[in-house]
Design an enzyme around this catalytic site. Structure first.
Site, PDB file in Angstrom:
ATOM      1  N   GLU A  87       0.957  -1.188  -0.087  1.00  0.00           N
ATOM      2  CA  GLU A  87       0.116   0.081   0.111  1.00  0.00           C
ATOM      3  C   GLU A  87       0.723   1.235  -0.035  1.00  0.00           C
ATOM      4  O   GLU A  87       1.608   1.388   0.642  1.00  0.00           O
ATOM      5  CB  GLU A  87      -0.516  -0.066   1.300  1.00  0.00           C
ATOM      6  CG  GLU A  87      -2.214  -0.960   1.422  1.00  0.00           C
ATOM      7  CD  GLU A  87      -2.678  -1.635   2.166  1.00  0.00           C
ATOM      8  OE1 GLU A  87      -3.783  -1.437   2.414  1.00  0.00           O
ATOM      9  OE2 GLU A  87      -2.601  -1.032   3.333  1.00  0.00           O
ATOM     10  N   CYS A 100       3.272   8.318   1.079  1.00  0.00           N
ATOM     11  CA  CYS A 100       3.593   7.329   2.306  1.00  0.00           C
ATOM     12  C   CYS A 100       3.971   6.016   1.711  1.00  0.00           C
ATOM     13  O   CYS A 100       2.928   5.274   1.417  1.00  0.00           O
ATOM     14  CB  CYS A 100       3.295   7.173   3.302  1.00  0.00           C
ATOM     15  SG  CYS A 100       3.539   6.060   4.148  1.00  0.00           S
ATOM     16  N   CYS A 107       6.873  -7.698   6.325  1.00  0.00           N
ATOM     17  CA  CYS A 107       8.136  -7.170   7.132  1.00  0.00           C
ATOM     18  C   CYS A 107       8.905  -8.010   8.503  1.00  0.00           C
ATOM     19  O   CYS A 107       7.502  -8.413   9.324  1.00  0.00           O
ATOM     20  CB  CYS A 107       7.597  -5.880   8.051  1.00  0.00           C
ATOM     21  SG  CYS A 107       9.387  -5.082   9.079  1.00  0.00           S
ATOM     22  N   CYS A 111       6.935  -5.639  14.596  1.00  0.00           N
ATOM     23  CA  CYS A 111       6.629  -5.394  16.290  1.00  0.00           C
ATOM     24  C   CYS A 111       5.665  -5.610  16.604  1.00  0.00           C
ATOM     25  O   CYS A 111       4.509  -5.984  15.631  1.00  0.00           O
ATOM     26  CB  CYS A 111       6.806  -3.590  15.867  1.00  0.00           C
ATOM     27  SG  CYS A 111       8.393  -3.341  15.261  1.00  0.00           S
ATOM     28  N   CYS A 114       1.981  -3.035  15.442  1.00  0.00           N
ATOM     29  CA  CYS A 114       2.042  -3.255  13.906  1.00  0.00           C
ATOM     30  C   CYS A 114       1.766  -4.186  13.274  1.00  0.00           C
ATOM     31  O   CYS A 114       2.208  -5.636  13.182  1.00  0.00           O
ATOM     32  CB  CYS A 114       3.427  -3.489  13.381  1.00  0.00           C
ATOM     33  SG  CYS A 114       3.941  -2.566  11.768  1.00  0.00           S
ATOM     34  N   GLY A 163       6.786  -2.153   5.924  1.00  0.00           N
ATOM     35  CA  GLY A 163       8.058  -2.770   5.275  1.00  0.00           C
ATOM     36  C   GLY A 163       9.165  -2.051   6.121  1.00  0.00           C
ATOM     37  O   GLY A 163       8.991  -1.110   6.505  1.00  0.00           O
ATOM     38  N   GLU A 164      10.760  -2.812   6.917  1.00  0.00           N
ATOM     39  CA  GLU A 164      11.588  -2.391   7.092  1.00  0.00           C
ATOM     40  C   GLU A 164      12.922  -1.578   6.022  1.00  0.00           C
ATOM     41  O   GLU A 164      13.309  -2.644   4.880  1.00  0.00           O
ATOM     42  CB  GLU A 164      12.621  -2.772   8.104  1.00  0.00           C
ATOM     43  CG  GLU A 164      13.545  -2.823   8.969  1.00  0.00           C
ATOM     44  CD  GLU A 164      13.838  -1.498   8.672  1.00  0.00           C
ATOM     45  OE1 GLU A 164      12.893  -0.336  10.177  1.00  0.00           O
ATOM     46  OE2 GLU A 164      14.740  -0.079   8.324  1.00  0.00           O
ATOM     47  N   SER A 195      12.014   5.785   7.203  1.00  0.00           N
ATOM     48  CA  SER A 195      11.709   5.486   9.085  1.00  0.00           C
ATOM     49  C   SER A 195      12.494   3.844   8.856  1.00  0.00           C
ATOM     50  O   SER A 195      12.155   3.755   8.379  1.00  0.00           O
ATOM     51  CB  SER A 195      10.355   5.767   8.866  1.00  0.00           C
ATOM     52  OG  SER A 195       9.957   5.454  10.292  1.00  0.00           O
ATOM     53  N   SER A 217      12.110   4.280  14.759  1.00  0.00           N
ATOM     54  CA  SER A 217      10.970   3.715  15.723  1.00  0.00           C
ATOM     55  C   SER A 217      11.239   3.508  17.022  1.00  0.00           C
ATOM     56  O   SER A 217      11.780   2.711  17.251  1.00  0.00           O
ATOM     57  CB  SER A 217       9.746   3.417  14.737  1.00  0.00           C
ATOM     58  OG  SER A 217       8.899   4.227  13.698  1.00  0.00           O
ATOM     59  N   LEU A 218      11.081   4.967  17.992  1.00  0.00           N
ATOM     60  CA  LEU A 218      11.624   4.263  19.666  1.00  0.00           C
ATOM     61  C   LEU A 218      10.614   3.780  19.882  1.00  0.00           C
ATOM     62  O   LEU A 218      11.176   2.684  20.813  1.00  0.00           O
ATOM     63  CB  LEU A 218      12.089   5.578  19.604  1.00  0.00           C
ATOM     64  CG  LEU A 218      12.651   5.592  21.055  1.00  0.00           C
ATOM     65  CD1 LEU A 218      14.337   4.863  20.657  1.00  0.00           C
ATOM     66  CD2 LEU A 218      13.311   6.975  21.928  1.00  0.00           C
ATOM     67  N   HIS A 219       9.029   3.756  20.867  1.00  0.00           N
ATOM     68  CA  HIS A 219       8.469   3.340  21.612  1.00  0.00           C
ATOM     69  C   HIS A 219       8.984   3.187  22.425  1.00  0.00           C
ATOM     70  O   HIS A 219       7.773   1.850  23.329  1.00  0.00           O
ATOM     71  CB  HIS A 219       8.261   1.598  20.253  1.00  0.00           C
ATOM     72  CG  HIS A 219       7.915   2.596  19.156  1.00  0.00           C
ATOM     73  ND1 HIS A 219       6.836   2.807  18.562  1.00  0.00           N
ATOM     74  CD2 HIS A 219       7.972   1.573  17.949  1.00  0.00           C
ATOM     75  CE1 HIS A 219       7.030   3.668  17.303  1.00  0.00           C
ATOM     76  NE2 HIS A 219       7.318   2.448  16.669  1.00  0.00           N
ATOM     77  N   ASN A 302      -3.371   2.863  16.347  1.00  0.00           N
ATOM     78  CA  ASN A 302      -4.151   2.278  16.133  1.00  0.00           C
ATOM     79  C   ASN A 302      -4.412   0.935  15.958  1.00  0.00           C
ATOM     80  O   ASN A 302      -2.736   0.214  15.661  1.00  0.00           O
ATOM     81  CB  ASN A 302      -4.056   3.063  13.917  1.00  0.00           C
ATOM     82  CG  ASN A 302      -3.587   4.393  13.606  1.00  0.00           C
ATOM     83  OD1 ASN A 302      -5.204   4.886  14.016  1.00  0.00           O
ATOM     84  ND2 ASN A 302      -3.025   5.200  12.850  1.00  0.00           N
ATOM     85  N   CYS A 345      -1.402   5.055  10.223  1.00  0.00           N
ATOM     86  CA  CYS A 345      -0.381   4.499  10.169  1.00  0.00           C
ATOM     87  C   CYS A 345      -0.800   3.494  10.747  1.00  0.00           C
ATOM     88  O   CYS A 345      -1.396   3.290  11.827  1.00  0.00           O
ATOM     89  CB  CYS A 345       0.601   5.003  10.817  1.00  0.00           C
ATOM     90  SG  CYS A 345       1.633   6.151  10.886  1.00  0.00           S
TER      91      CYS A 345
HETATM   92  N1  SAH Z   1       9.419  -0.001   9.198  1.00  0.00           N
HETATM   93  C1  SAH Z   1       9.720   0.983   9.834  1.00  0.00           C
HETATM   94  C2  SAH Z   1       8.757   1.752   8.800  1.00  0.00           C
HETATM   95  C3  SAH Z   1       7.820   1.580   8.573  1.00  0.00           C
HETATM   96  S1  SAH Z   1       5.907   1.814  10.138  1.00  0.00           S
HETATM   97  C4  SAH Z   1       9.329   1.921  10.575  1.00  0.00           C
HETATM   98  O1  SAH Z   1       9.328   0.981  12.020  1.00  0.00           O
HETATM   99  O2  SAH Z   1      10.309   2.662  11.311  1.00  0.00           O
HETATM  100  C5  SAH Z   1       6.111   3.717  10.138  1.00  0.00           C
HETATM  101  C6  SAH Z   1       5.997   3.925  11.509  1.00  0.00           C
HETATM  102  O3  SAH Z   1       4.427   3.555  11.774  1.00  0.00           O
HETATM  103  C7  SAH Z   1       6.421   3.427  12.705  1.00  0.00           C
HETATM  104  O4  SAH Z   1       6.602   4.650  13.671  1.00  0.00           O
HETATM  105  C8  SAH Z   1       6.050   2.582  12.938  1.00  0.00           C
HETATM  106  O5  SAH Z   1       5.915   1.938  14.839  1.00  0.00           O
HETATM  107  C9  SAH Z   1       4.398   3.179  13.614  1.00  0.00           C
HETATM  108  N2  SAH Z   1       3.173   1.701  13.444  1.00  0.00           N
HETATM  109  C10 SAH Z   1       3.218   0.771  12.927  1.00  0.00           C
HETATM  110  N3  SAH Z   1       1.996   0.428  13.151  1.00  0.00           N
HETATM  111  C11 SAH Z   1       1.146   1.215  13.804  1.00  0.00           C
HETATM  112  C12 SAH Z   1       0.127   1.185  14.374  1.00  0.00           C
HETATM  113  N4  SAH Z   1      -0.856   0.326  14.798  1.00  0.00           N
HETATM  114  N5  SAH Z   1      -0.524   2.487  15.298  1.00  0.00           N
HETATM  115  C13 SAH Z   1       0.331   3.894  15.190  1.00  0.00           C
HETATM  116  N6  SAH Z   1       1.613   3.544  14.144  1.00  0.00           N
HETATM  117  C14 SAH Z   1       2.320   1.808  14.486  1.00  0.00           C
HETATM  118 FE1  SF4 Z   2       8.059  -3.616  10.312  1.00  0.00          FE
HETATM  119 FE2  SF4 Z   2       7.962  -0.713  10.969  1.00  0.00          FE
HETATM  120 FE3  SF4 Z   2       5.853  -2.983  11.427  1.00  0.00          FE
HETATM  121 FE4  SF4 Z   2       8.168  -2.726  12.401  1.00  0.00          FE
HETATM  122  S1  SF4 Z   2       6.557  -0.728  12.695  1.00  0.00           S
HETATM  123  S2  SF4 Z   2       7.080  -4.643  11.983  1.00  0.00           S
HETATM  124  S3  SF4 Z   2       9.694  -2.353  11.558  1.00  0.00           S
HETATM  125  S4  SF4 Z   2       7.169  -2.466   9.673  1.00  0.00           S
END
Ligand code: SAH
Ligand code: SF4
Length: 381
Positions: A87, A100, A107, A111, A114, A163-164, A195, A217-219, A302, A345
């Site tokens: 997408e 985006c 991926c 995470c 995600c 994807g990463e 990212s 992406s710290l979290h 989300n 996101c």
């Molecule tokens: N793999 C890369 C880029 C794609 S994800 C990364 O992880 O940075 C892009 C962003 O969306 C990241 O910051 C990720 O943490 C965030 N993200 C993923 N799942 C999400 C969700 N369910 N709600 C909000 N943000 C999310």
């Molecule tokens: Fe992959 Fe980024 Fe999703 Fe983590 S947040 S699973 S690195 S796409």
């Protein structure tokens, strides 16, 4: 033809016995004008046009579906073959148009929060498949939005789709170079953002090969929690990640790193955790980190059912942001766009033939008590 940056296309043309300036003309036709038909490239010699038509093509990705949100956000699902789809999302704002883009089908990082991560990994996209998303969106939108000649629909690109990107490095870099090239999309380095979940060695390579704006992406403020949310942390823990961020800034087009932080109810959203984050980025965190000039972008989670996680309440996000802001770190809260079309996101799911059995792996994850509710009762997921 979408598989090349300008140097790559020049090498390809050289193989056909053509000079570099021909490659530049070709590159401009494809990326600036959106031409797919060599016959239409009128300032190229007829002999070259015929030669190209015999051996090459500009191959767009088939659009499987398009959804337009009430807020102007548009999401495309592109078919990348073999039962996989990725997408892309266009997010219009007053002063910019952001696309985006996805870098992989699925991926492998996995995470917890995600939706792409829950689907597992299928394969890397090629440079052509990464660029085809931008190529299609830019030229489609110019017509759809009835832009004046020379006007650009897309002013910013963020590699924040599926994807990463730093786990698909060799395809990513030529795609970035085509985005930056004046003969391509002419985007400034500050307007192209990669990212990453923190692939430390590739952050160093990106700094050397193609420094663009970087979002990390710290979290989580501690390794214990980040190990659980972003499994890649076990390989590249926070102290190493912070050091890589500092190194990246030596060559980055912006003088700060954007830290993305997905706000998960009762998991990573307490005031204490915000203070731990401040310590981390100010160089007082565990592992003897040094200060990292940064901004925070708080993303309301989300939710999707399989995650077992919940979105932090609005007041919690505000309070958390205030602690960071009062601690001297510029903090923004991401607006949720395209919610009605699942384009926000982390909701980009596409369709992926999971080769990594991520869903099964995630199911087997031990249920962990990772935080307590404000009243002290443990919160489980
Ligand atoms: N793999 C890369 C880029 C794609 S994800 C990364 O992880 O940075 C892009 C962003 O969306 C990241 O910051 C990720 O943490 C965030 N993200 C993923 N799942 C999400 C969700 N369910 N709600 C909000 N943000 C999310
Ligand atoms: Fe992959 Fe980024 Fe999703 Fe983590 S947040 S699973 S690195 S796409």
């Amino acid at each position: 033809m979408l598989d090349f940056d300008l140097d790559g296309l020049a090498a390809y043309c050289e193989g056909l016995g053509e000079k570099r300036f021909r490659a530049t003309q070709l590159f401009r036709w494809i990326h600036q004008k959106g031409a797919a038909d060599f016959g239409a490239m009128t300032d190229l010699a007829k002999s070259l046009r015929d030669k190209l038509a015999g051996v090459a093509e500009v191959r767009p990705l088939p659009v499987a579906t398009e959804q337009a949100s009430a807020d102007g956000t548009i999401k495309w699902l592109f078919d990348v073959g073999g039962g996989n789809a990725v997408e892309s999302v266009f997010i219009p704002e007053d002063d910019r148009g952001t696309l985006c883009i996805s870098s992989q089908a699925g991926c492998a990082v996995g995470c917890r929060f995600c939706s792409t991560g829950h689907q597992g990994f299928s394969r890397n996209l090629t440079t052509g498949e990464i660029l085809a998303q931008l190529w299609y969106a830019e030229h489609h939108l110019r017509q759809r939005l009835k832009l004046a000649p020379g006007e650009r629909a897309i002013t910013n690109v963020v590699m924040m789709g599926m994807g990463e990107p730093l786990q698909n490095y060799s395809a990513l870099v030529p795609a970035l170079k085509a985005m930056l090239d004046d003969h391509g999309y002419g985007l400034s380095r500050r307007r192209v953002t990669v990212s990453t979940s923190g692939v430390v060695p590739m952050m160093d390579r990106l700094r050397e090969d193609c420094p663009v704006a970087l979002a990390v992406s710290l979290h989580a403020p501690t390794d214990a929690l980040r190990d659980d949310l972003v499994p890649l942390n076990k390989k590249y823990p926070l102290a190493e990640l912070m050091a890589a961020c500092r190194r990246y800034l030596e060559a980055a087009p912006r003088d700060f790193i954007t830290f993305e932080y997905c706000m998960l109810d009762g998991v990573n959203d307490s005031d204490d955790q915000a203070r731990q984050l401040l310590a981390l980025v100010n160089g007082r965190g565990a592992g003897g980190t040094e200060r990292v000039p940064c901004k925070f972008n708080l993303i309301p989670f989300n939710p999707f059912p399989e995650s077992g996680l919940l979105r932090s309440p609005r007041e919690r996000v505000m309070a958390f942001g205030k602690v960071l802001q009062d601690g001297g770190v510029v903090t923004t809260i991401r607006k949720t766009r395209g919610d009605d079309i699942d384009a926000a996101c982390g909701q980009l799911a596409g369709e992926v033939q999971d080769r990594t059995r991520a869903a099964q792996r995630m199911k087997r994850l031990p249920i962990q008590v990772v935080a307590a509710r404000p009243d002290g009762t443990p919160k489980t997921h």
